[in-house]
Design a protein around this motif. Structure first.
Motif, PDB file in Angstrom:
ATOM      1  N   HIS A 116       0.839  -1.206   0.000  1.00 51.38           N
ATOM      2  CA  HIS A 116       0.000   0.000   0.000  1.00 51.38           C
ATOM      3  C   HIS A 116       0.875   1.259   0.000  1.00 51.38           C
ATOM      4  O   HIS A 116       0.911   2.002   0.985  1.00 51.38           O
ATOM      5  N   PRO A 117       1.572   1.508  -1.104  1.00 45.83           N
ATOM      6  CA  PRO A 117       2.510   2.641  -1.143  1.00 45.83           C
ATOM      7  C   PRO A 117       1.837   4.003  -1.079  1.00 45.83           C
ATOM      8  O   PRO A 117       2.513   5.011  -0.818  1.00 45.83           O
ATOM      9  N   GLN A 118       0.519   4.070  -1.309  1.00 48.81           N
ATOM     10  CA  GLN A 118      -0.168   5.363  -1.288  1.00 48.81           C
ATOM     11  C   GLN A 118      -0.507   5.830   0.119  1.00 48.81           C
ATOM     12  O   GLN A 118      -0.922   6.981   0.306  1.00 48.81           O
ATOM     13  N   VAL A 119      -0.361   4.960   1.093  1.00 44.61           N
ATOM     14  CA  VAL A 119      -0.644   5.344   2.479  1.00 44.61           C
ATOM     15  C   VAL A 119       0.615   5.976   3.085  1.00 44.61           C
ATOM     16  O   VAL A 119       1.688   5.379   3.056  1.00 44.61           O
ATOM     17  N   ARG A 120       0.463   7.169   3.600  1.00 48.92           N
ATOM     18  CA  ARG A 120       1.592   7.848   4.245  1.00 48.92           C
ATOM     19  C   ARG A 120       1.622   7.466   5.722  1.00 48.92           C
ATOM     20  O   ARG A 120       0.609   7.573   6.419  1.00 48.92           O
ATOM     21  N   ILE A 121       2.786   7.031   6.179  1.00 51.89           N
ATOM     22  CA  ILE A 121       2.935   6.614   7.575  1.00 51.89           C
ATOM     23  C   ILE A 121       3.838   7.603   8.298  1.00 51.89           C
ATOM     24  O   ILE A 121       4.921   7.949   7.821  1.00 51.89           O
ATOM     25  N   THR A 122       3.379   8.076   9.447  1.00 54.18           N
ATOM     26  CA  THR A 122       4.236   8.884  10.321  1.00 54.18           C
ATOM     27  C   THR A 122       4.450   8.093  11.612  1.00 54.18           C
ATOM     28  O   THR A 122       3.508   7.505  12.141  1.00 54.18           O
ATOM     29  N   LEU A 123       5.664   8.077  12.084  1.00 54.85           N
ATOM     30  CA  LEU A 123       6.020   7.312  13.285  1.00 54.85           C
ATOM     31  C   LEU A 123       6.564   8.273  14.334  1.00 54.85           C
ATOM     32  O   LEU A 123       7.603   8.899  14.130  1.00 54.85           O
ATOM     33  N   LYS A 124       5.841   8.392  15.438  1.00 57.65           N
ATOM     34  CA  LYS A 124       6.211   9.332  16.501  1.00 57.65           C
ATOM     35  C   LYS A 124       6.798   8.568  17.680  1.00 57.65           C
ATOM     36  O   LYS A 124       6.146   7.677  18.227  1.00 57.65           O
ATOM     37  N   PRO A 125       8.025   8.885  18.095  1.00 60.49           N
ATOM     38  CA  PRO A 125       8.596   8.229  19.270  1.00 60.49           C
ATOM     39  C   PRO A 125       8.059   8.854  20.549  1.00 60.49           C
ATOM     40  O   PRO A 125       7.577   9.997  20.551  1.00 60.49           O
ATOM     41  N   GLY A 126       8.137   8.109  21.637  1.00 59.67           N
ATOM     42  CA  GLY A 126       7.702   8.660  22.904  1.00 59.67           C
ATOM     43  C   GLY A 126       7.698   7.630  24.007  1.00 59.67           C
ATOM     44  O   GLY A 126       7.801   6.423  23.753  1.00 59.67           O
ATOM     45  N   ALA A 127       7.584   8.090  25.235  1.00 59.41           N
ATOM     46  CA  ALA A 127       7.429   7.191  26.377  1.00 59.41           C
ATOM     47  C   ALA A 127       6.008   6.645  26.377  1.00 59.41           C
ATOM     48  O   ALA A 127       5.089   7.253  25.819  1.00 59.41           O
ATOM     49  N   CYS A 128       5.808   5.507  27.013  1.00 57.10           N
ATOM     50  CA  CYS A 128       4.505   4.838  26.958  1.00 57.10           C
ATOM     51  C   CYS A 128       3.383   5.723  27.495  1.00 57.10           C
ATOM     52  O   CYS A 128       2.285   5.760  26.920  1.00 57.10           O
ATOM     53  N   TRP A 129       3.622   6.431  28.591  1.00 54.86           N
ATOM     54  CA  TRP A 129       2.557   7.265  29.159  1.00 54.86           C
ATOM     55  C   TRP A 129       2.183   8.393  28.205  1.00 54.86           C
ATOM     56  O   TRP A 129       1.006   8.765  28.110  1.00 54.86           O
ATOM     57  N   GLU A 130       3.170   8.930  27.460  1.00 58.09           N
ATOM     58  CA  GLU A 130       2.872   9.971  26.476  1.00 58.09           C
ATOM     59  C   GLU A 130       2.048   9.406  25.328  1.00 58.09           C
ATOM     60  O   GLU A 130       1.081  10.028  24.871  1.00 58.09           O
ATOM     61  N   LEU A 131       2.435   8.221  24.869  1.00 59.11           N
ATOM     62  CA  LEU A 131       1.775   7.624  23.715  1.00 59.11           C
ATOM     63  C   LEU A 131       0.308   7.314  24.006  1.00 59.11           C
ATOM     64  O   LEU A 131      -0.552   7.490  23.138  1.00 59.11           O
ATOM     65  N   THR A 132       0.022   6.840  25.216  1.00 59.66           N
ATOM     66  CA  THR A 132      -1.378   6.556  25.541  1.00 59.66           C
ATOM     67  C   THR A 132      -2.208   7.838  25.538  1.00 59.66           C
ATOM     68  O   THR A 132      -3.370   7.831  25.132  1.00 59.66           O
ATOM     69  N   GLU A 133      -1.619   8.946  25.964  1.00 59.00           N
ATOM     70  CA  GLU A 133      -2.342  10.220  25.928  1.00 59.00           C
ATOM     71  C   GLU A 133      -2.544  10.688  24.489  1.00 59.00           C
ATOM     72  O   GLU A 133      -3.604  11.227  24.142  1.00 59.00           O
ATOM     73  N   PHE A 134      -1.552  10.464  23.633  1.00 59.92           N
ATOM     74  CA  PHE A 134      -1.676  10.866  22.227  1.00 59.92           C
ATOM     75  C   PHE A 134      -2.773  10.068  21.522  1.00 59.92           C
ATOM     76  O   PHE A 134      -3.504  10.614  20.698  1.00 59.92           O
ATOM     77  N   VAL A 135      -2.894   8.781  21.831  1.00 56.29           N
ATOM     78  CA  VAL A 135      -3.919   7.985  21.166  1.00 56.29           C
ATOM     79  C   VAL A 135      -5.299   8.315  21.736  1.00 56.29           C
ATOM     80  O   VAL A 135      -6.309   8.242  21.039  1.00 56.29           O
ATOM     81  N   ARG A 136      -5.357   8.694  23.002  1.00 54.10           N
ATOM     82  CA  ARG A 136      -6.629   9.126  23.600  1.00 54.10           C
ATOM     83  C   ARG A 136      -7.130  10.431  22.964  1.00 54.10           C
ATOM     84  O   ARG A 136      -8.320  10.598  22.735  1.00 54.10           O
ATOM     85  N   SER A 137      -6.212  11.334  22.706  1.00 52.68           N
ATOM     86  CA  SER A 137      -6.595  12.643  22.177  1.00 52.68           C
ATOM     87  C   SER A 137      -6.877  12.611  20.680  1.00 52.68           C
ATOM     88  O   SER A 137      -7.394  13.581  20.126  1.00 52.68           O
TER      89      SER A 137
END
Length: 304
Positions: A116-137
């Protein structure tokens, strides 16, 4: 309120100036100015303070920003939903701690991109507690976590594999001669830490503290690669996921100490919001994750 005005507003915020936003959108700068002015007129409030050559969000601009971001996200989802599933496109926003981004996700992303080359993927690094807040928001669509198995009421969370942890040292370190390394054996050792907030660092420190060992916190790294290089150079020892040092151990560049990691084990989990619409692109990505996770478990002999 026109959506294109909101999208222009977002680009101006991201670019930090009307000039750079015009370059990014390939618009005349006067067009950018006109769209922002139209939005400000409609809202009855200025969105930017123009101080010298800088633009700064006003209070109204700061309040508008999350709504504009959500409208942009929903617009992208609507486009995804109306496109043929055989030609997936859109954006997948993924988050992961460094260890998983570097040692679990590359194969998954490569396979997905090949199909699926047409899908753009962005990968954000972070600590687990930050990542859970990012997915919640809603800032991220999917996150990978490295932590003790955890359940969340508002997130769909699945454990992919239990990860082994290991204590590594230079090849000639005196601790390599011990049949079992105990917490008190580390009392005088230099320990190279991952960043504050790292889940497995916290578990390791709690275990040592419970035995009266309090490592010096002044050697802290944001890069696992930097930690490995420093351990190999003889600077100290470190507690890391086995997947991050497997190659160095097999090549004889690092020594694995006989350390009981049972109380400090973590799992690789993936999570997304319960109320999130699973787009065709995300659904396909989740399916590829499941295939790779099954291979991880099989290669290690896990039955699950």
């Amino acid at each position: 309120m026109e959506s294109r005005h909101l999208f222009t507003f977002l680009v101006v915020v991201e670019a930090g100036s009307f000039t750079r936003a015009a370059q990014k959108l390939d618009y005349a700068q006067s067009s950018i100015t006109a769209q922002i002015q139209a939005l400000e007129t409609e809202l009855g409030q200025p969105l930017f303070d123009r101080i010298s050559k800088k633009i700064i969000l006003t209070d109204a601009g700061r309040r508008l920003l999350p709504y504009a971001q959500e409208i942009s996200r929903m617009h992208a989802l609507a486009e995804d939903a109306l496109r043929s599933e055989t030609e997936l496109s859109g954006v997948l926003r993924i988050g992961a701690p460094e260890s998983l981004a570097a040692f679990r996700l590359p194969g998954i992303i490569k396979e997905f991109r090949m199909s699926h080359p047409q899908v753009r993927i962005t990968l954000k690094p972070g600590a687990c507690w930050e990542l859970t807040e990012f997915v919640r928001s809603g800032e991220l669509d999917l996150v990978f976590l490295l932590q003790p198995e955890t359940e969340y009421k508002d997130l769909t969370c699945e454990t992919l594999i239990q990860e082994e942890m290991t204590l590594v040292a230079p090849l000639d370190h005196p601790l390599t001669a011990l049949q079992d390394v105990m917490p008190l054996d580390l009392k005088q050792e230099t320990i190279l830490h991952t960043e504050t907030g790292c889940t497995y660092r916290t578990l390791f420190e709690r275990h040592l503290n419970s035995h009266g060992v309090f490592p010096d916190p002044n050697l802290e790294f944001w890069s696992i690669e930097a930690i490995k290089q420093c351990v190999m150079s003889g600077l100290g020892i470190s507690f890391l996921p086995l997947i991050t040092v497997r190659n160095e151990l097999s090549e004889g560049k690092l020594a694995r100490l006989n350390w009981n990691d049972e109380s400090q084990r973590v799992a690789t989990q993936m999570a997304y919001h319960n109320k999130k619409w699973v787009s065709p692109a995300l659904d396909e990505f989740l399916a590829i994750v499941q295939i790779h996770a099954a291979e991880w478990r099989t290669n290690r002999g896990d039955r699950r």
